[in-house]
Design a protein around this motif. Structure first.
Motif, PDB file in Angstrom:
ATOM      1  N   ALA A 179     -10.235   8.642   4.181  1.00  0.00           N
ATOM      2  CA  ALA A 179      -9.990   8.818   2.809  1.00  0.00           C
ATOM      3  C   ALA A 179     -10.847  10.094   2.506  1.00  0.00           C
ATOM      4  O   ALA A 179     -10.683  10.826   1.583  1.00  0.00           O
ATOM      5  N   LEU A 202      -9.318   4.975  -5.076  1.00  0.00           N
ATOM      6  CA  LEU A 202      -8.140   4.601  -5.060  1.00  0.00           C
ATOM      7  C   LEU A 202      -7.717   4.248  -3.607  1.00  0.00           C
ATOM      8  O   LEU A 202      -7.364   2.948  -3.255  1.00  0.00           O
ATOM      9  N   LEU A 203      -8.039   5.383  -2.749  1.00  0.00           N
ATOM     10  CA  LEU A 203      -7.915   5.086  -1.319  1.00  0.00           C
ATOM     11  C   LEU A 203      -8.426   3.868  -0.817  1.00  0.00           C
ATOM     12  O   LEU A 203      -8.010   3.231  -0.044  1.00  0.00           O
ATOM     13  N   VAL A 204      -9.779   3.841  -0.984  1.00  0.00           N
ATOM     14  CA  VAL A 204     -10.574   2.883  -0.407  1.00  0.00           C
ATOM     15  C   VAL A 204     -10.053   1.621  -0.878  1.00  0.00           C
ATOM     16  O   VAL A 204      -9.935   0.407  -0.235  1.00  0.00           O
ATOM     17  N   LEU A 207      -7.060   0.759  -1.675  1.00  0.00           N
ATOM     18  CA  LEU A 207      -5.960   0.235  -1.113  1.00  0.00           C
ATOM     19  C   LEU A 207      -6.033   0.057   0.478  1.00  0.00           C
ATOM     20  O   LEU A 207      -5.064  -0.265   0.984  1.00  0.00           O
ATOM     21  N   LEU A 218      -9.278   9.630  -6.916  1.00  0.00           N
ATOM     22  CA  LEU A 218      -8.443   9.388  -5.679  1.00  0.00           C
ATOM     23  C   LEU A 218      -9.242   8.832  -4.567  1.00  0.00           C
ATOM     24  O   LEU A 218      -8.561   7.777  -3.810  1.00  0.00           O
ATOM     25  N   LEU A 219     -10.509   9.205  -4.109  1.00  0.00           N
ATOM     26  CA  LEU A 219     -11.140   8.374  -3.237  1.00  0.00           C
ATOM     27  C   LEU A 219     -11.370   6.846  -3.334  1.00  0.00           C
ATOM     28  O   LEU A 219     -11.162   6.124  -2.534  1.00  0.00           O
ATOM     29  N   VAL A 277      -7.417   2.179   2.831  1.00  0.00           N
ATOM     30  CA  VAL A 277      -7.482   3.477   3.705  1.00  0.00           C
ATOM     31  C   VAL A 277      -8.901   3.503   4.694  1.00  0.00           C
ATOM     32  O   VAL A 277      -9.700   3.350   3.829  1.00  0.00           O
ATOM     33  N   VAL A 296      -9.196  13.164   3.630  1.00  0.00           N
ATOM     34  CA  VAL A 296      -8.234  13.559   2.707  1.00  0.00           C
ATOM     35  C   VAL A 296      -8.596  14.240   1.537  1.00  0.00           C
ATOM     36  O   VAL A 296      -8.145  15.171   0.892  1.00  0.00           O
ATOM     37  N   VAL A 297      -9.462  13.311   0.862  1.00  0.00           N
ATOM     38  CA  VAL A 297      -9.656  13.837  -0.386  1.00  0.00           C
ATOM     39  C   VAL A 297     -10.532  15.090  -0.255  1.00  0.00           C
ATOM     40  O   VAL A 297     -10.325  15.894  -1.384  1.00  0.00           O
TER      41      VAL A 297
END
Length: 438
Positions: free
Chosen positions: A25, A14-16, A18, A11-12, A20, A28-29
């Motif tokens: 990031a 993916l956020l980076v 995208l 997830l981390l 974020v 949130v993670v």
């Protein structure tokens, strides 16, 4: 638990990817990960809030804004221009004098700013016009500016070393001292390359016109000596105070900021200039502090979940050869360097890689300097190359292309990686001085 760890890390990533912001990031993670482990949102939020509060209470955090402020005072005072002029005059007998003056000026300036971007922006405006005016090849001129700016994150006081020390709970003073010899070795390697390039290809750095210098007027000489010697005095005050055991890093940063303010006043800075420097330091520091708070949450999550053991096992599944594992670490840092900044790379990876290095028997000081060098090489790596974009934005020539800067920086990228490997192979380069001075 292993599935949770890889889910959170996935997830981390993916956020980076995208786009974020890394601080968001990480926060949130961390919140999601703690919630998945404990099953309670209230406990997760309370734990993360406590982590943020404890992080901000550490007095070591004040070191970063004070060193940034010191560098801003020096940059805006014009002392950097004086320093470059003095280096230029002192090295007039060497081939590629202006390029060597740029490297030397960056090495000395690094001992004040601690930020590569500040050095890149400053010397883009100072050195590039001089080199082009003397017929230097544009690619070579741009490369030496971008490459030598990397010295700002290795030669103390370095913001990256401070962040690394906070994350790993190493001594900031020990890391500062450990970075000196590798920093000087890298600066020497850059200078030798400049000399070799000038001798092997005279068209790259022509000597015609270099040896003829206009004698400075008494006013110019007085101004250059005031600025240049003031920088050397600040280095002696800050670094000498830490090495001599007279000042803690926090105290040294405070005295350095006061000293830089005095230098600025002597060089003609007025209230508006000081206020601009303070605002600029605040804008630089605030994102770093938010990143560090989020990184503290992320580190606690990794510790609670046992992530280091899991990831270490994954690396060992690939190979149990330390050389292969180090190669994987280098590859990870260089790939991340293509997309995100150095501080974010440290915050994402050091909580994982530092314990792995310790488990492999690598010296923590040597591994830290090795890591800073490789991560700094990422600042020159396309397509992100933060230093390259900084030079492009600061250089007073609208026709300069990013490709020219990347091309000129390749030799410096190779030298940085080579010195990093040498430090890891010969850890005494990083450990000898701290062992004798602390």
């Amino acid at each position: 638990m292993e599935g949770l760890i890889f889910t959170v890390l996935g997830l981390l990533v993916l956020l980076v990817i995208l786009g974020v912001h890394v601080a968001v990031a990480l926060g949130v993670v961390s919140a999601i990960g703690v919630y998945m482990m404990l099953g309670s949102a209230d406990i997760a939020l309370s734990l993360l809030g406590t982590t943020a509060y404890e992080a901000l209470r550490k007095d070591v955090f004040i070191v970063i804004p004070l060193f940034v402020l010191m560098g801003d005072f020096v940059s805006r005072s014009g002392a950097a221009r004086d320093l470059y002029s003095l280096c230029n005059r002192a090295l007039h007998r060497l081939p590629g004098r202006l390029a060597i003056a740029t490297v030397t000026g960056n090495a000395i300036f690094a001992a004040i700013t601690g930020v590569s971007i500040a050095a890149a922006a400053t010397f883009s405006r100072l050195a590039y016009p001089e080199m082009v005016a003397h017929g230097y090849k544009r690619t070579f001129s741009l490369g030496v500016i971008a490459g030598s700016a990397c010295l700002g994150m290795l030669i103390p006081p370095s913001i990256l070393l401070i962040v690394w020390a906070i994350l790993t709970e190493e001594s900031i003073g020990a890391l500062f001292i450990a970075g000196l010899l590798p920093g000087l070795l890298l600066a020497l390697a850059f200078c030798l390359y400049c000399v070799a390039a000038a001798m092997l290809s005279p068209a790259t750095a022509p000597a015609s016109g270099e040896r003829t210098q206009t004698a400075p007027t008494p006013e110019e000489l007085r101004s250059e000596l005031t600025g240049g010697l003031s920088i050397l005095f600040l280095i002696l005050l800050v670094i000498g105070g830490i090495w001599g055991g007279l000042l803690t890093p926090t105290e040294a940063a405070g005295f350095g900021a006061i000293g830089a303010a005095i230098v600025g006043w002597l060089k003609g800075m007025r209230l508006s200039h000081f206020l601009d420097a303070i605002y600029s330091a605040g804008k630089t520091t605030a994102p770093i502090m938010i990143l560090l708070i989020s990184a503290s949450m992320y580190s606690r999550l990794l510790a609670m979940a046992g992530a280091v053991d899991v990831i270490q096992g994954t690396f060992y599944d690939v190979s149990d050869n330390p050389v292969v594992i180090v190669a994987l670490i280098i590859a990870t840092w260089l790939v991340l360097g293509m997309f995100i900044d150095s501080i974010s790379i440290i915050l994402l990876t050091v909580p994982i890689f530092a314990p792995m290095a310790a488990a492999m028997g690598l010296d923590p000081l040597a591994f830290a300097i090795f890591g800073i060098l490789v991560i700094e090489a990422g600042l020159l790596t396309p397509p992100f190359g933060l230093l390259v974009f900084t030079v492009k934005a600061a250089v007073p020539d609208a026709t300069v292309r990013l490709g020219e800067i990347f091309s000129g920086a390749i030799p410096y990228w190779l030298l940085i990686v080579a010195v990093a490997i040498i430090v890891l192979a010969v850890p005494e380069l990083a450990t000898w001085l701290p062992a004798r001075m602390m």
